[in-house]
Design a protein around this motif. Structure first.
Motif, short mmCIF file in Angstrom:
data_model
loop_
_atom_site.label_atom_id
_atom_site.label_comp_id
_atom_site.label_asym_id
_atom_site.label_seq_id
_atom_site.Cartn_x
_atom_site.Cartn_y
_atom_site.Cartn_z
N MET A 1 0.84 -1.18 0.00
CA MET A 1 0.00 0.00 0.00
C MET A 1 0.88 1.24 0.00
O MET A 1 1.76 1.40 0.84
CB MET A 1 -0.90 -0.01 1.24
CG MET A 1 -1.78 1.19 1.36
SD MET A 1 -2.96 1.00 2.68
CE MET A 1 -2.33 2.17 3.82
N ILE A 2 0.63 2.12 -0.91
CA ILE A 2 1.39 3.36 -1.03
C ILE A 2 0.63 4.47 -0.29
O ILE A 2 -0.56 4.67 -0.51
CB ILE A 2 1.60 3.74 -2.51
CG1 ILE A 2 2.40 2.64 -3.21
CG2 ILE A 2 2.27 5.09 -2.62
CD1 ILE A 2 2.54 2.85 -4.70
N LEU A 3 1.35 5.17 0.57
CA LEU A 3 0.74 6.26 1.33
C LEU A 3 0.81 7.56 0.54
O LEU A 3 1.79 7.83 -0.15
CB LEU A 3 1.46 6.46 2.66
CG LEU A 3 1.42 5.31 3.66
CD1 LEU A 3 2.27 5.65 4.89
CD2 LEU A 3 0.01 5.00 4.08
N SER A 4 -0.23 8.36 0.66
CA SER A 4 -0.23 9.69 0.03
C SER A 4 0.67 10.62 0.83
O SER A 4 1.05 10.32 1.97
CB SER A 4 -1.66 10.25 -0.01
OG SER A 4 -2.09 10.58 1.29
N LYS A 5 0.99 11.75 0.26
CA LYS A 5 1.82 12.74 0.96
C LYS A 5 1.14 13.18 2.25
O LYS A 5 1.78 13.38 3.27
CB LYS A 5 2.11 13.94 0.07
CG LYS A 5 3.10 13.66 -1.03
CD LYS A 5 3.39 14.90 -1.84
CE LYS A 5 4.39 14.59 -2.92
NZ LYS A 5 4.73 15.79 -3.70
N GLU A 6 -0.19 13.35 2.21
CA GLU A 6 -0.94 13.75 3.39
C GLU A 6 -0.84 12.69 4.48
O GLU A 6 -0.62 13.01 5.66
CB GLU A 6 -2.40 13.98 3.05
CG GLU A 6 -3.23 14.42 4.23
CD GLU A 6 -4.68 14.68 3.87
OE1 GLU A 6 -5.55 14.07 4.50
OE2 GLU A 6 -4.93 15.49 2.95
N GLU A 7 -0.96 11.43 4.10
CA GLU A 7 -0.86 10.34 5.08
C GLU A 7 0.53 10.27 5.69
O GLU A 7 0.67 10.05 6.90
CB GLU A 7 -1.22 9.01 4.43
CG GLU A 7 -2.69 8.88 4.08
CD GLU A 7 -2.99 7.67 3.22
OE1 GLU A 7 -4.03 7.02 3.45
OE2 GLU A 7 -2.20 7.38 2.29
N ILE A 8 1.53 10.49 4.89
CA ILE A 8 2.91 10.49 5.39
C ILE A 8 3.11 11.63 6.39
O ILE A 8 3.69 11.44 7.45
CB ILE A 8 3.92 10.60 4.22
CG1 ILE A 8 3.89 9.31 3.39
CG2 ILE A 8 5.33 10.89 4.75
CD1 ILE A 8 4.64 9.39 2.08
N THR A 9 2.59 12.81 6.05
CA THR A 9 2.69 13.95 6.96
C THR A 9 1.99 13.67 8.27
O THR A 9 2.52 13.95 9.35
CB THR A 9 2.11 15.22 6.30
OG1 THR A 9 2.86 15.50 5.12
CG2 THR A 9 2.17 16.42 7.24
#
Length: 75
Positions: A1-9
């Motif tokens: 699963m690849i996390l979005s930039k928002e999820e990473i933040t």
């Protein structure tokens, strides 16, 4: 699963808050009693907090927002 930039933040914010709370040896309950802020969902990275909430968290731990964001950049 690849996390979005928002999820990473959100995950970085969560980790920084958890690290600060652990460093200050403060429980979730103690933090809530002192601030009225529920940290559980924030620390899980499931809540997109406002900048004013983040400011209150930083004030509690006696750091600036700038310090917090520098801490995030190191993760």
């Amino acid at each position: 699963m690849i996390l979005s930039k928002e999820e990473i933040t959100l995950k970085k914010i969560a980790l920084c808050v958890k690290i600060l709370r652990d460093e200050y040896n403060v429980t979730l309950s103690e933090f809530y009693i002192d601030t009225g802020i529920h940290l559980a969902r924030i620390e899980q990275g499931k809540t997109n907090i406002t900048i004013s909430t983040l400011q209150k968290i930083c004030e509690y731990f006696n750091i600036t927002l700038s310090d917090f964001f520098m801490m995030m950049e190191k993760i």
